[in-house]
Enzyme design. Structure first.
Site, PDB file in Angstrom:
ATOM      1  CE  LYS A   1      -4.581   0.743   2.005  1.00  0.00           C
ATOM      2  NZ  LYS A   1      -5.396   0.656   3.233  1.00  0.00           N
TER       3      LYS A   1
HETATM    4  O1  G3P Z   1      -8.657   1.603   4.019  1.00  0.00           O
HETATM    5  C1  G3P Z   1      -8.834   2.947   4.352  1.00  0.00           C
HETATM    6  C2  G3P Z   1      -9.790   3.059   5.482  1.00  0.00           C
HETATM    7  O2  G3P Z   1      -9.328   2.295   6.577  1.00  0.00           O
HETATM    8  C3  G3P Z   1     -10.039   4.496   5.903  1.00  0.00           C
HETATM    9  O3  G3P Z   1     -11.267   4.512   6.543  1.00  0.00           O
HETATM   10  O4  G3P Z   1     -13.043   5.383   8.046  1.00  0.00           O
HETATM   11  O5  G3P Z   1     -10.604   5.948   8.456  1.00  0.00           O
HETATM   12  O6  G3P Z   1     -11.817   6.949   6.502  1.00  0.00           O
HETATM   13  P1  G3P Z   1     -11.700   5.750   7.441  1.00  0.00           P
END
Ligand code: G3P
Length: 216
Positions: A83
């Protein structure tokens, strides 16, 4: 549509695998930090639980360091997807790692132009963060529609991996748009299976079954 679990919680991942719901897993530094374990320890355990693409994120932000770190991550297991954040040095690292046959997931994507450059660099996956765009009063799923259209226009092979998913409607919209994959927190995966009418219908069946004579 492929479903990845967006988690580094081994219990959540085991449960999602047991449901037959998931094809892979994505992690990020924030999810890893919650476990209290090292990235290598957690990712190694995830690779034992789930046979599918497992995204592990580099922490470097400079091209040459990202390449060295990405090569090292890729050596941990055959299923590792490296990633990489969508910054200029990240795009250069994606190009180099792709040329070496290493799969990449370009993360923190918030615009169609970023997604266009990720595809041109050869990214395996692009992770547009729909929930964070919603949080900024921007329609996150509009970005997914734009990226899917752009990729189809030019035949780019990069797979759209919808990320920052916050509720089941994001999943429905991603599938309707035709995104290749969605990475979903366990809580939302559970919501995908839930409907109150199912629960009330089952309760009624079981209640009525009590009136039925037992099988001989
Ligand atoms: O894979 C990316 C994800 O974990 C981000 O999610 O909810 O932190 O925007 P969030």
């Amino acid at each position: 549509m492929k479903i990845f679990i967006d988690s580094a919680d081994l219990g959540e991942i085991r449960e999602a695998v047991a449901m037959g719901a998931v094809d892979g897993c994505t992690t990020n530094p924030s999810l890893i930090a919650k476990t209290g374990k090292s990235q290598r320890e957690i990712v190694a355990q995830i690779c034992e639980i789930l046979d599918g693409p497992i995204s592990a994120e580099v922490l470097s932000t400079k091209y040459d360091e990202m390449v060295v770190e990405g090569r090292a991550l890729a050596k941990w297991h055959k299923n590792i997807v490296v990633k990489i954040p969508l910054i200029q040095d990240g795009l250069k690292a994606v190009r180099t790692l792709t040329q070496e046959g290493i799969k990449t997931n370009v993360t923190l994507c918030f615009s169609p132009t970023q997604a266009l450059l990720a595809a041109k660099a050869g990214a395996t996956y692009i992770s547009p963060f729909v929930g964070r765009l919603d949080d900024a009063a921007t329609e996150g799923m509009d970005l997914i529609e734009k990226i899917v259209r752009i990729y189809e226009n030019y035949g780019y092979q990069t797979e759209v991996l919808v990320a920052s998913v916050r509720h089941p409607v994001h999943v429905v919209q991603a599938a309707e748009i035709g995104a290749g994959a969605c990475t979903i927190p366990f809580k939302v995966i559970q919501q995908l299976a839930y409907h109150p009418l199912t629960d009330s219908g089952l309760a009624k069946f079981l209640e009525d079954a009590k009136k039925t004579p037992k099988n001989g």
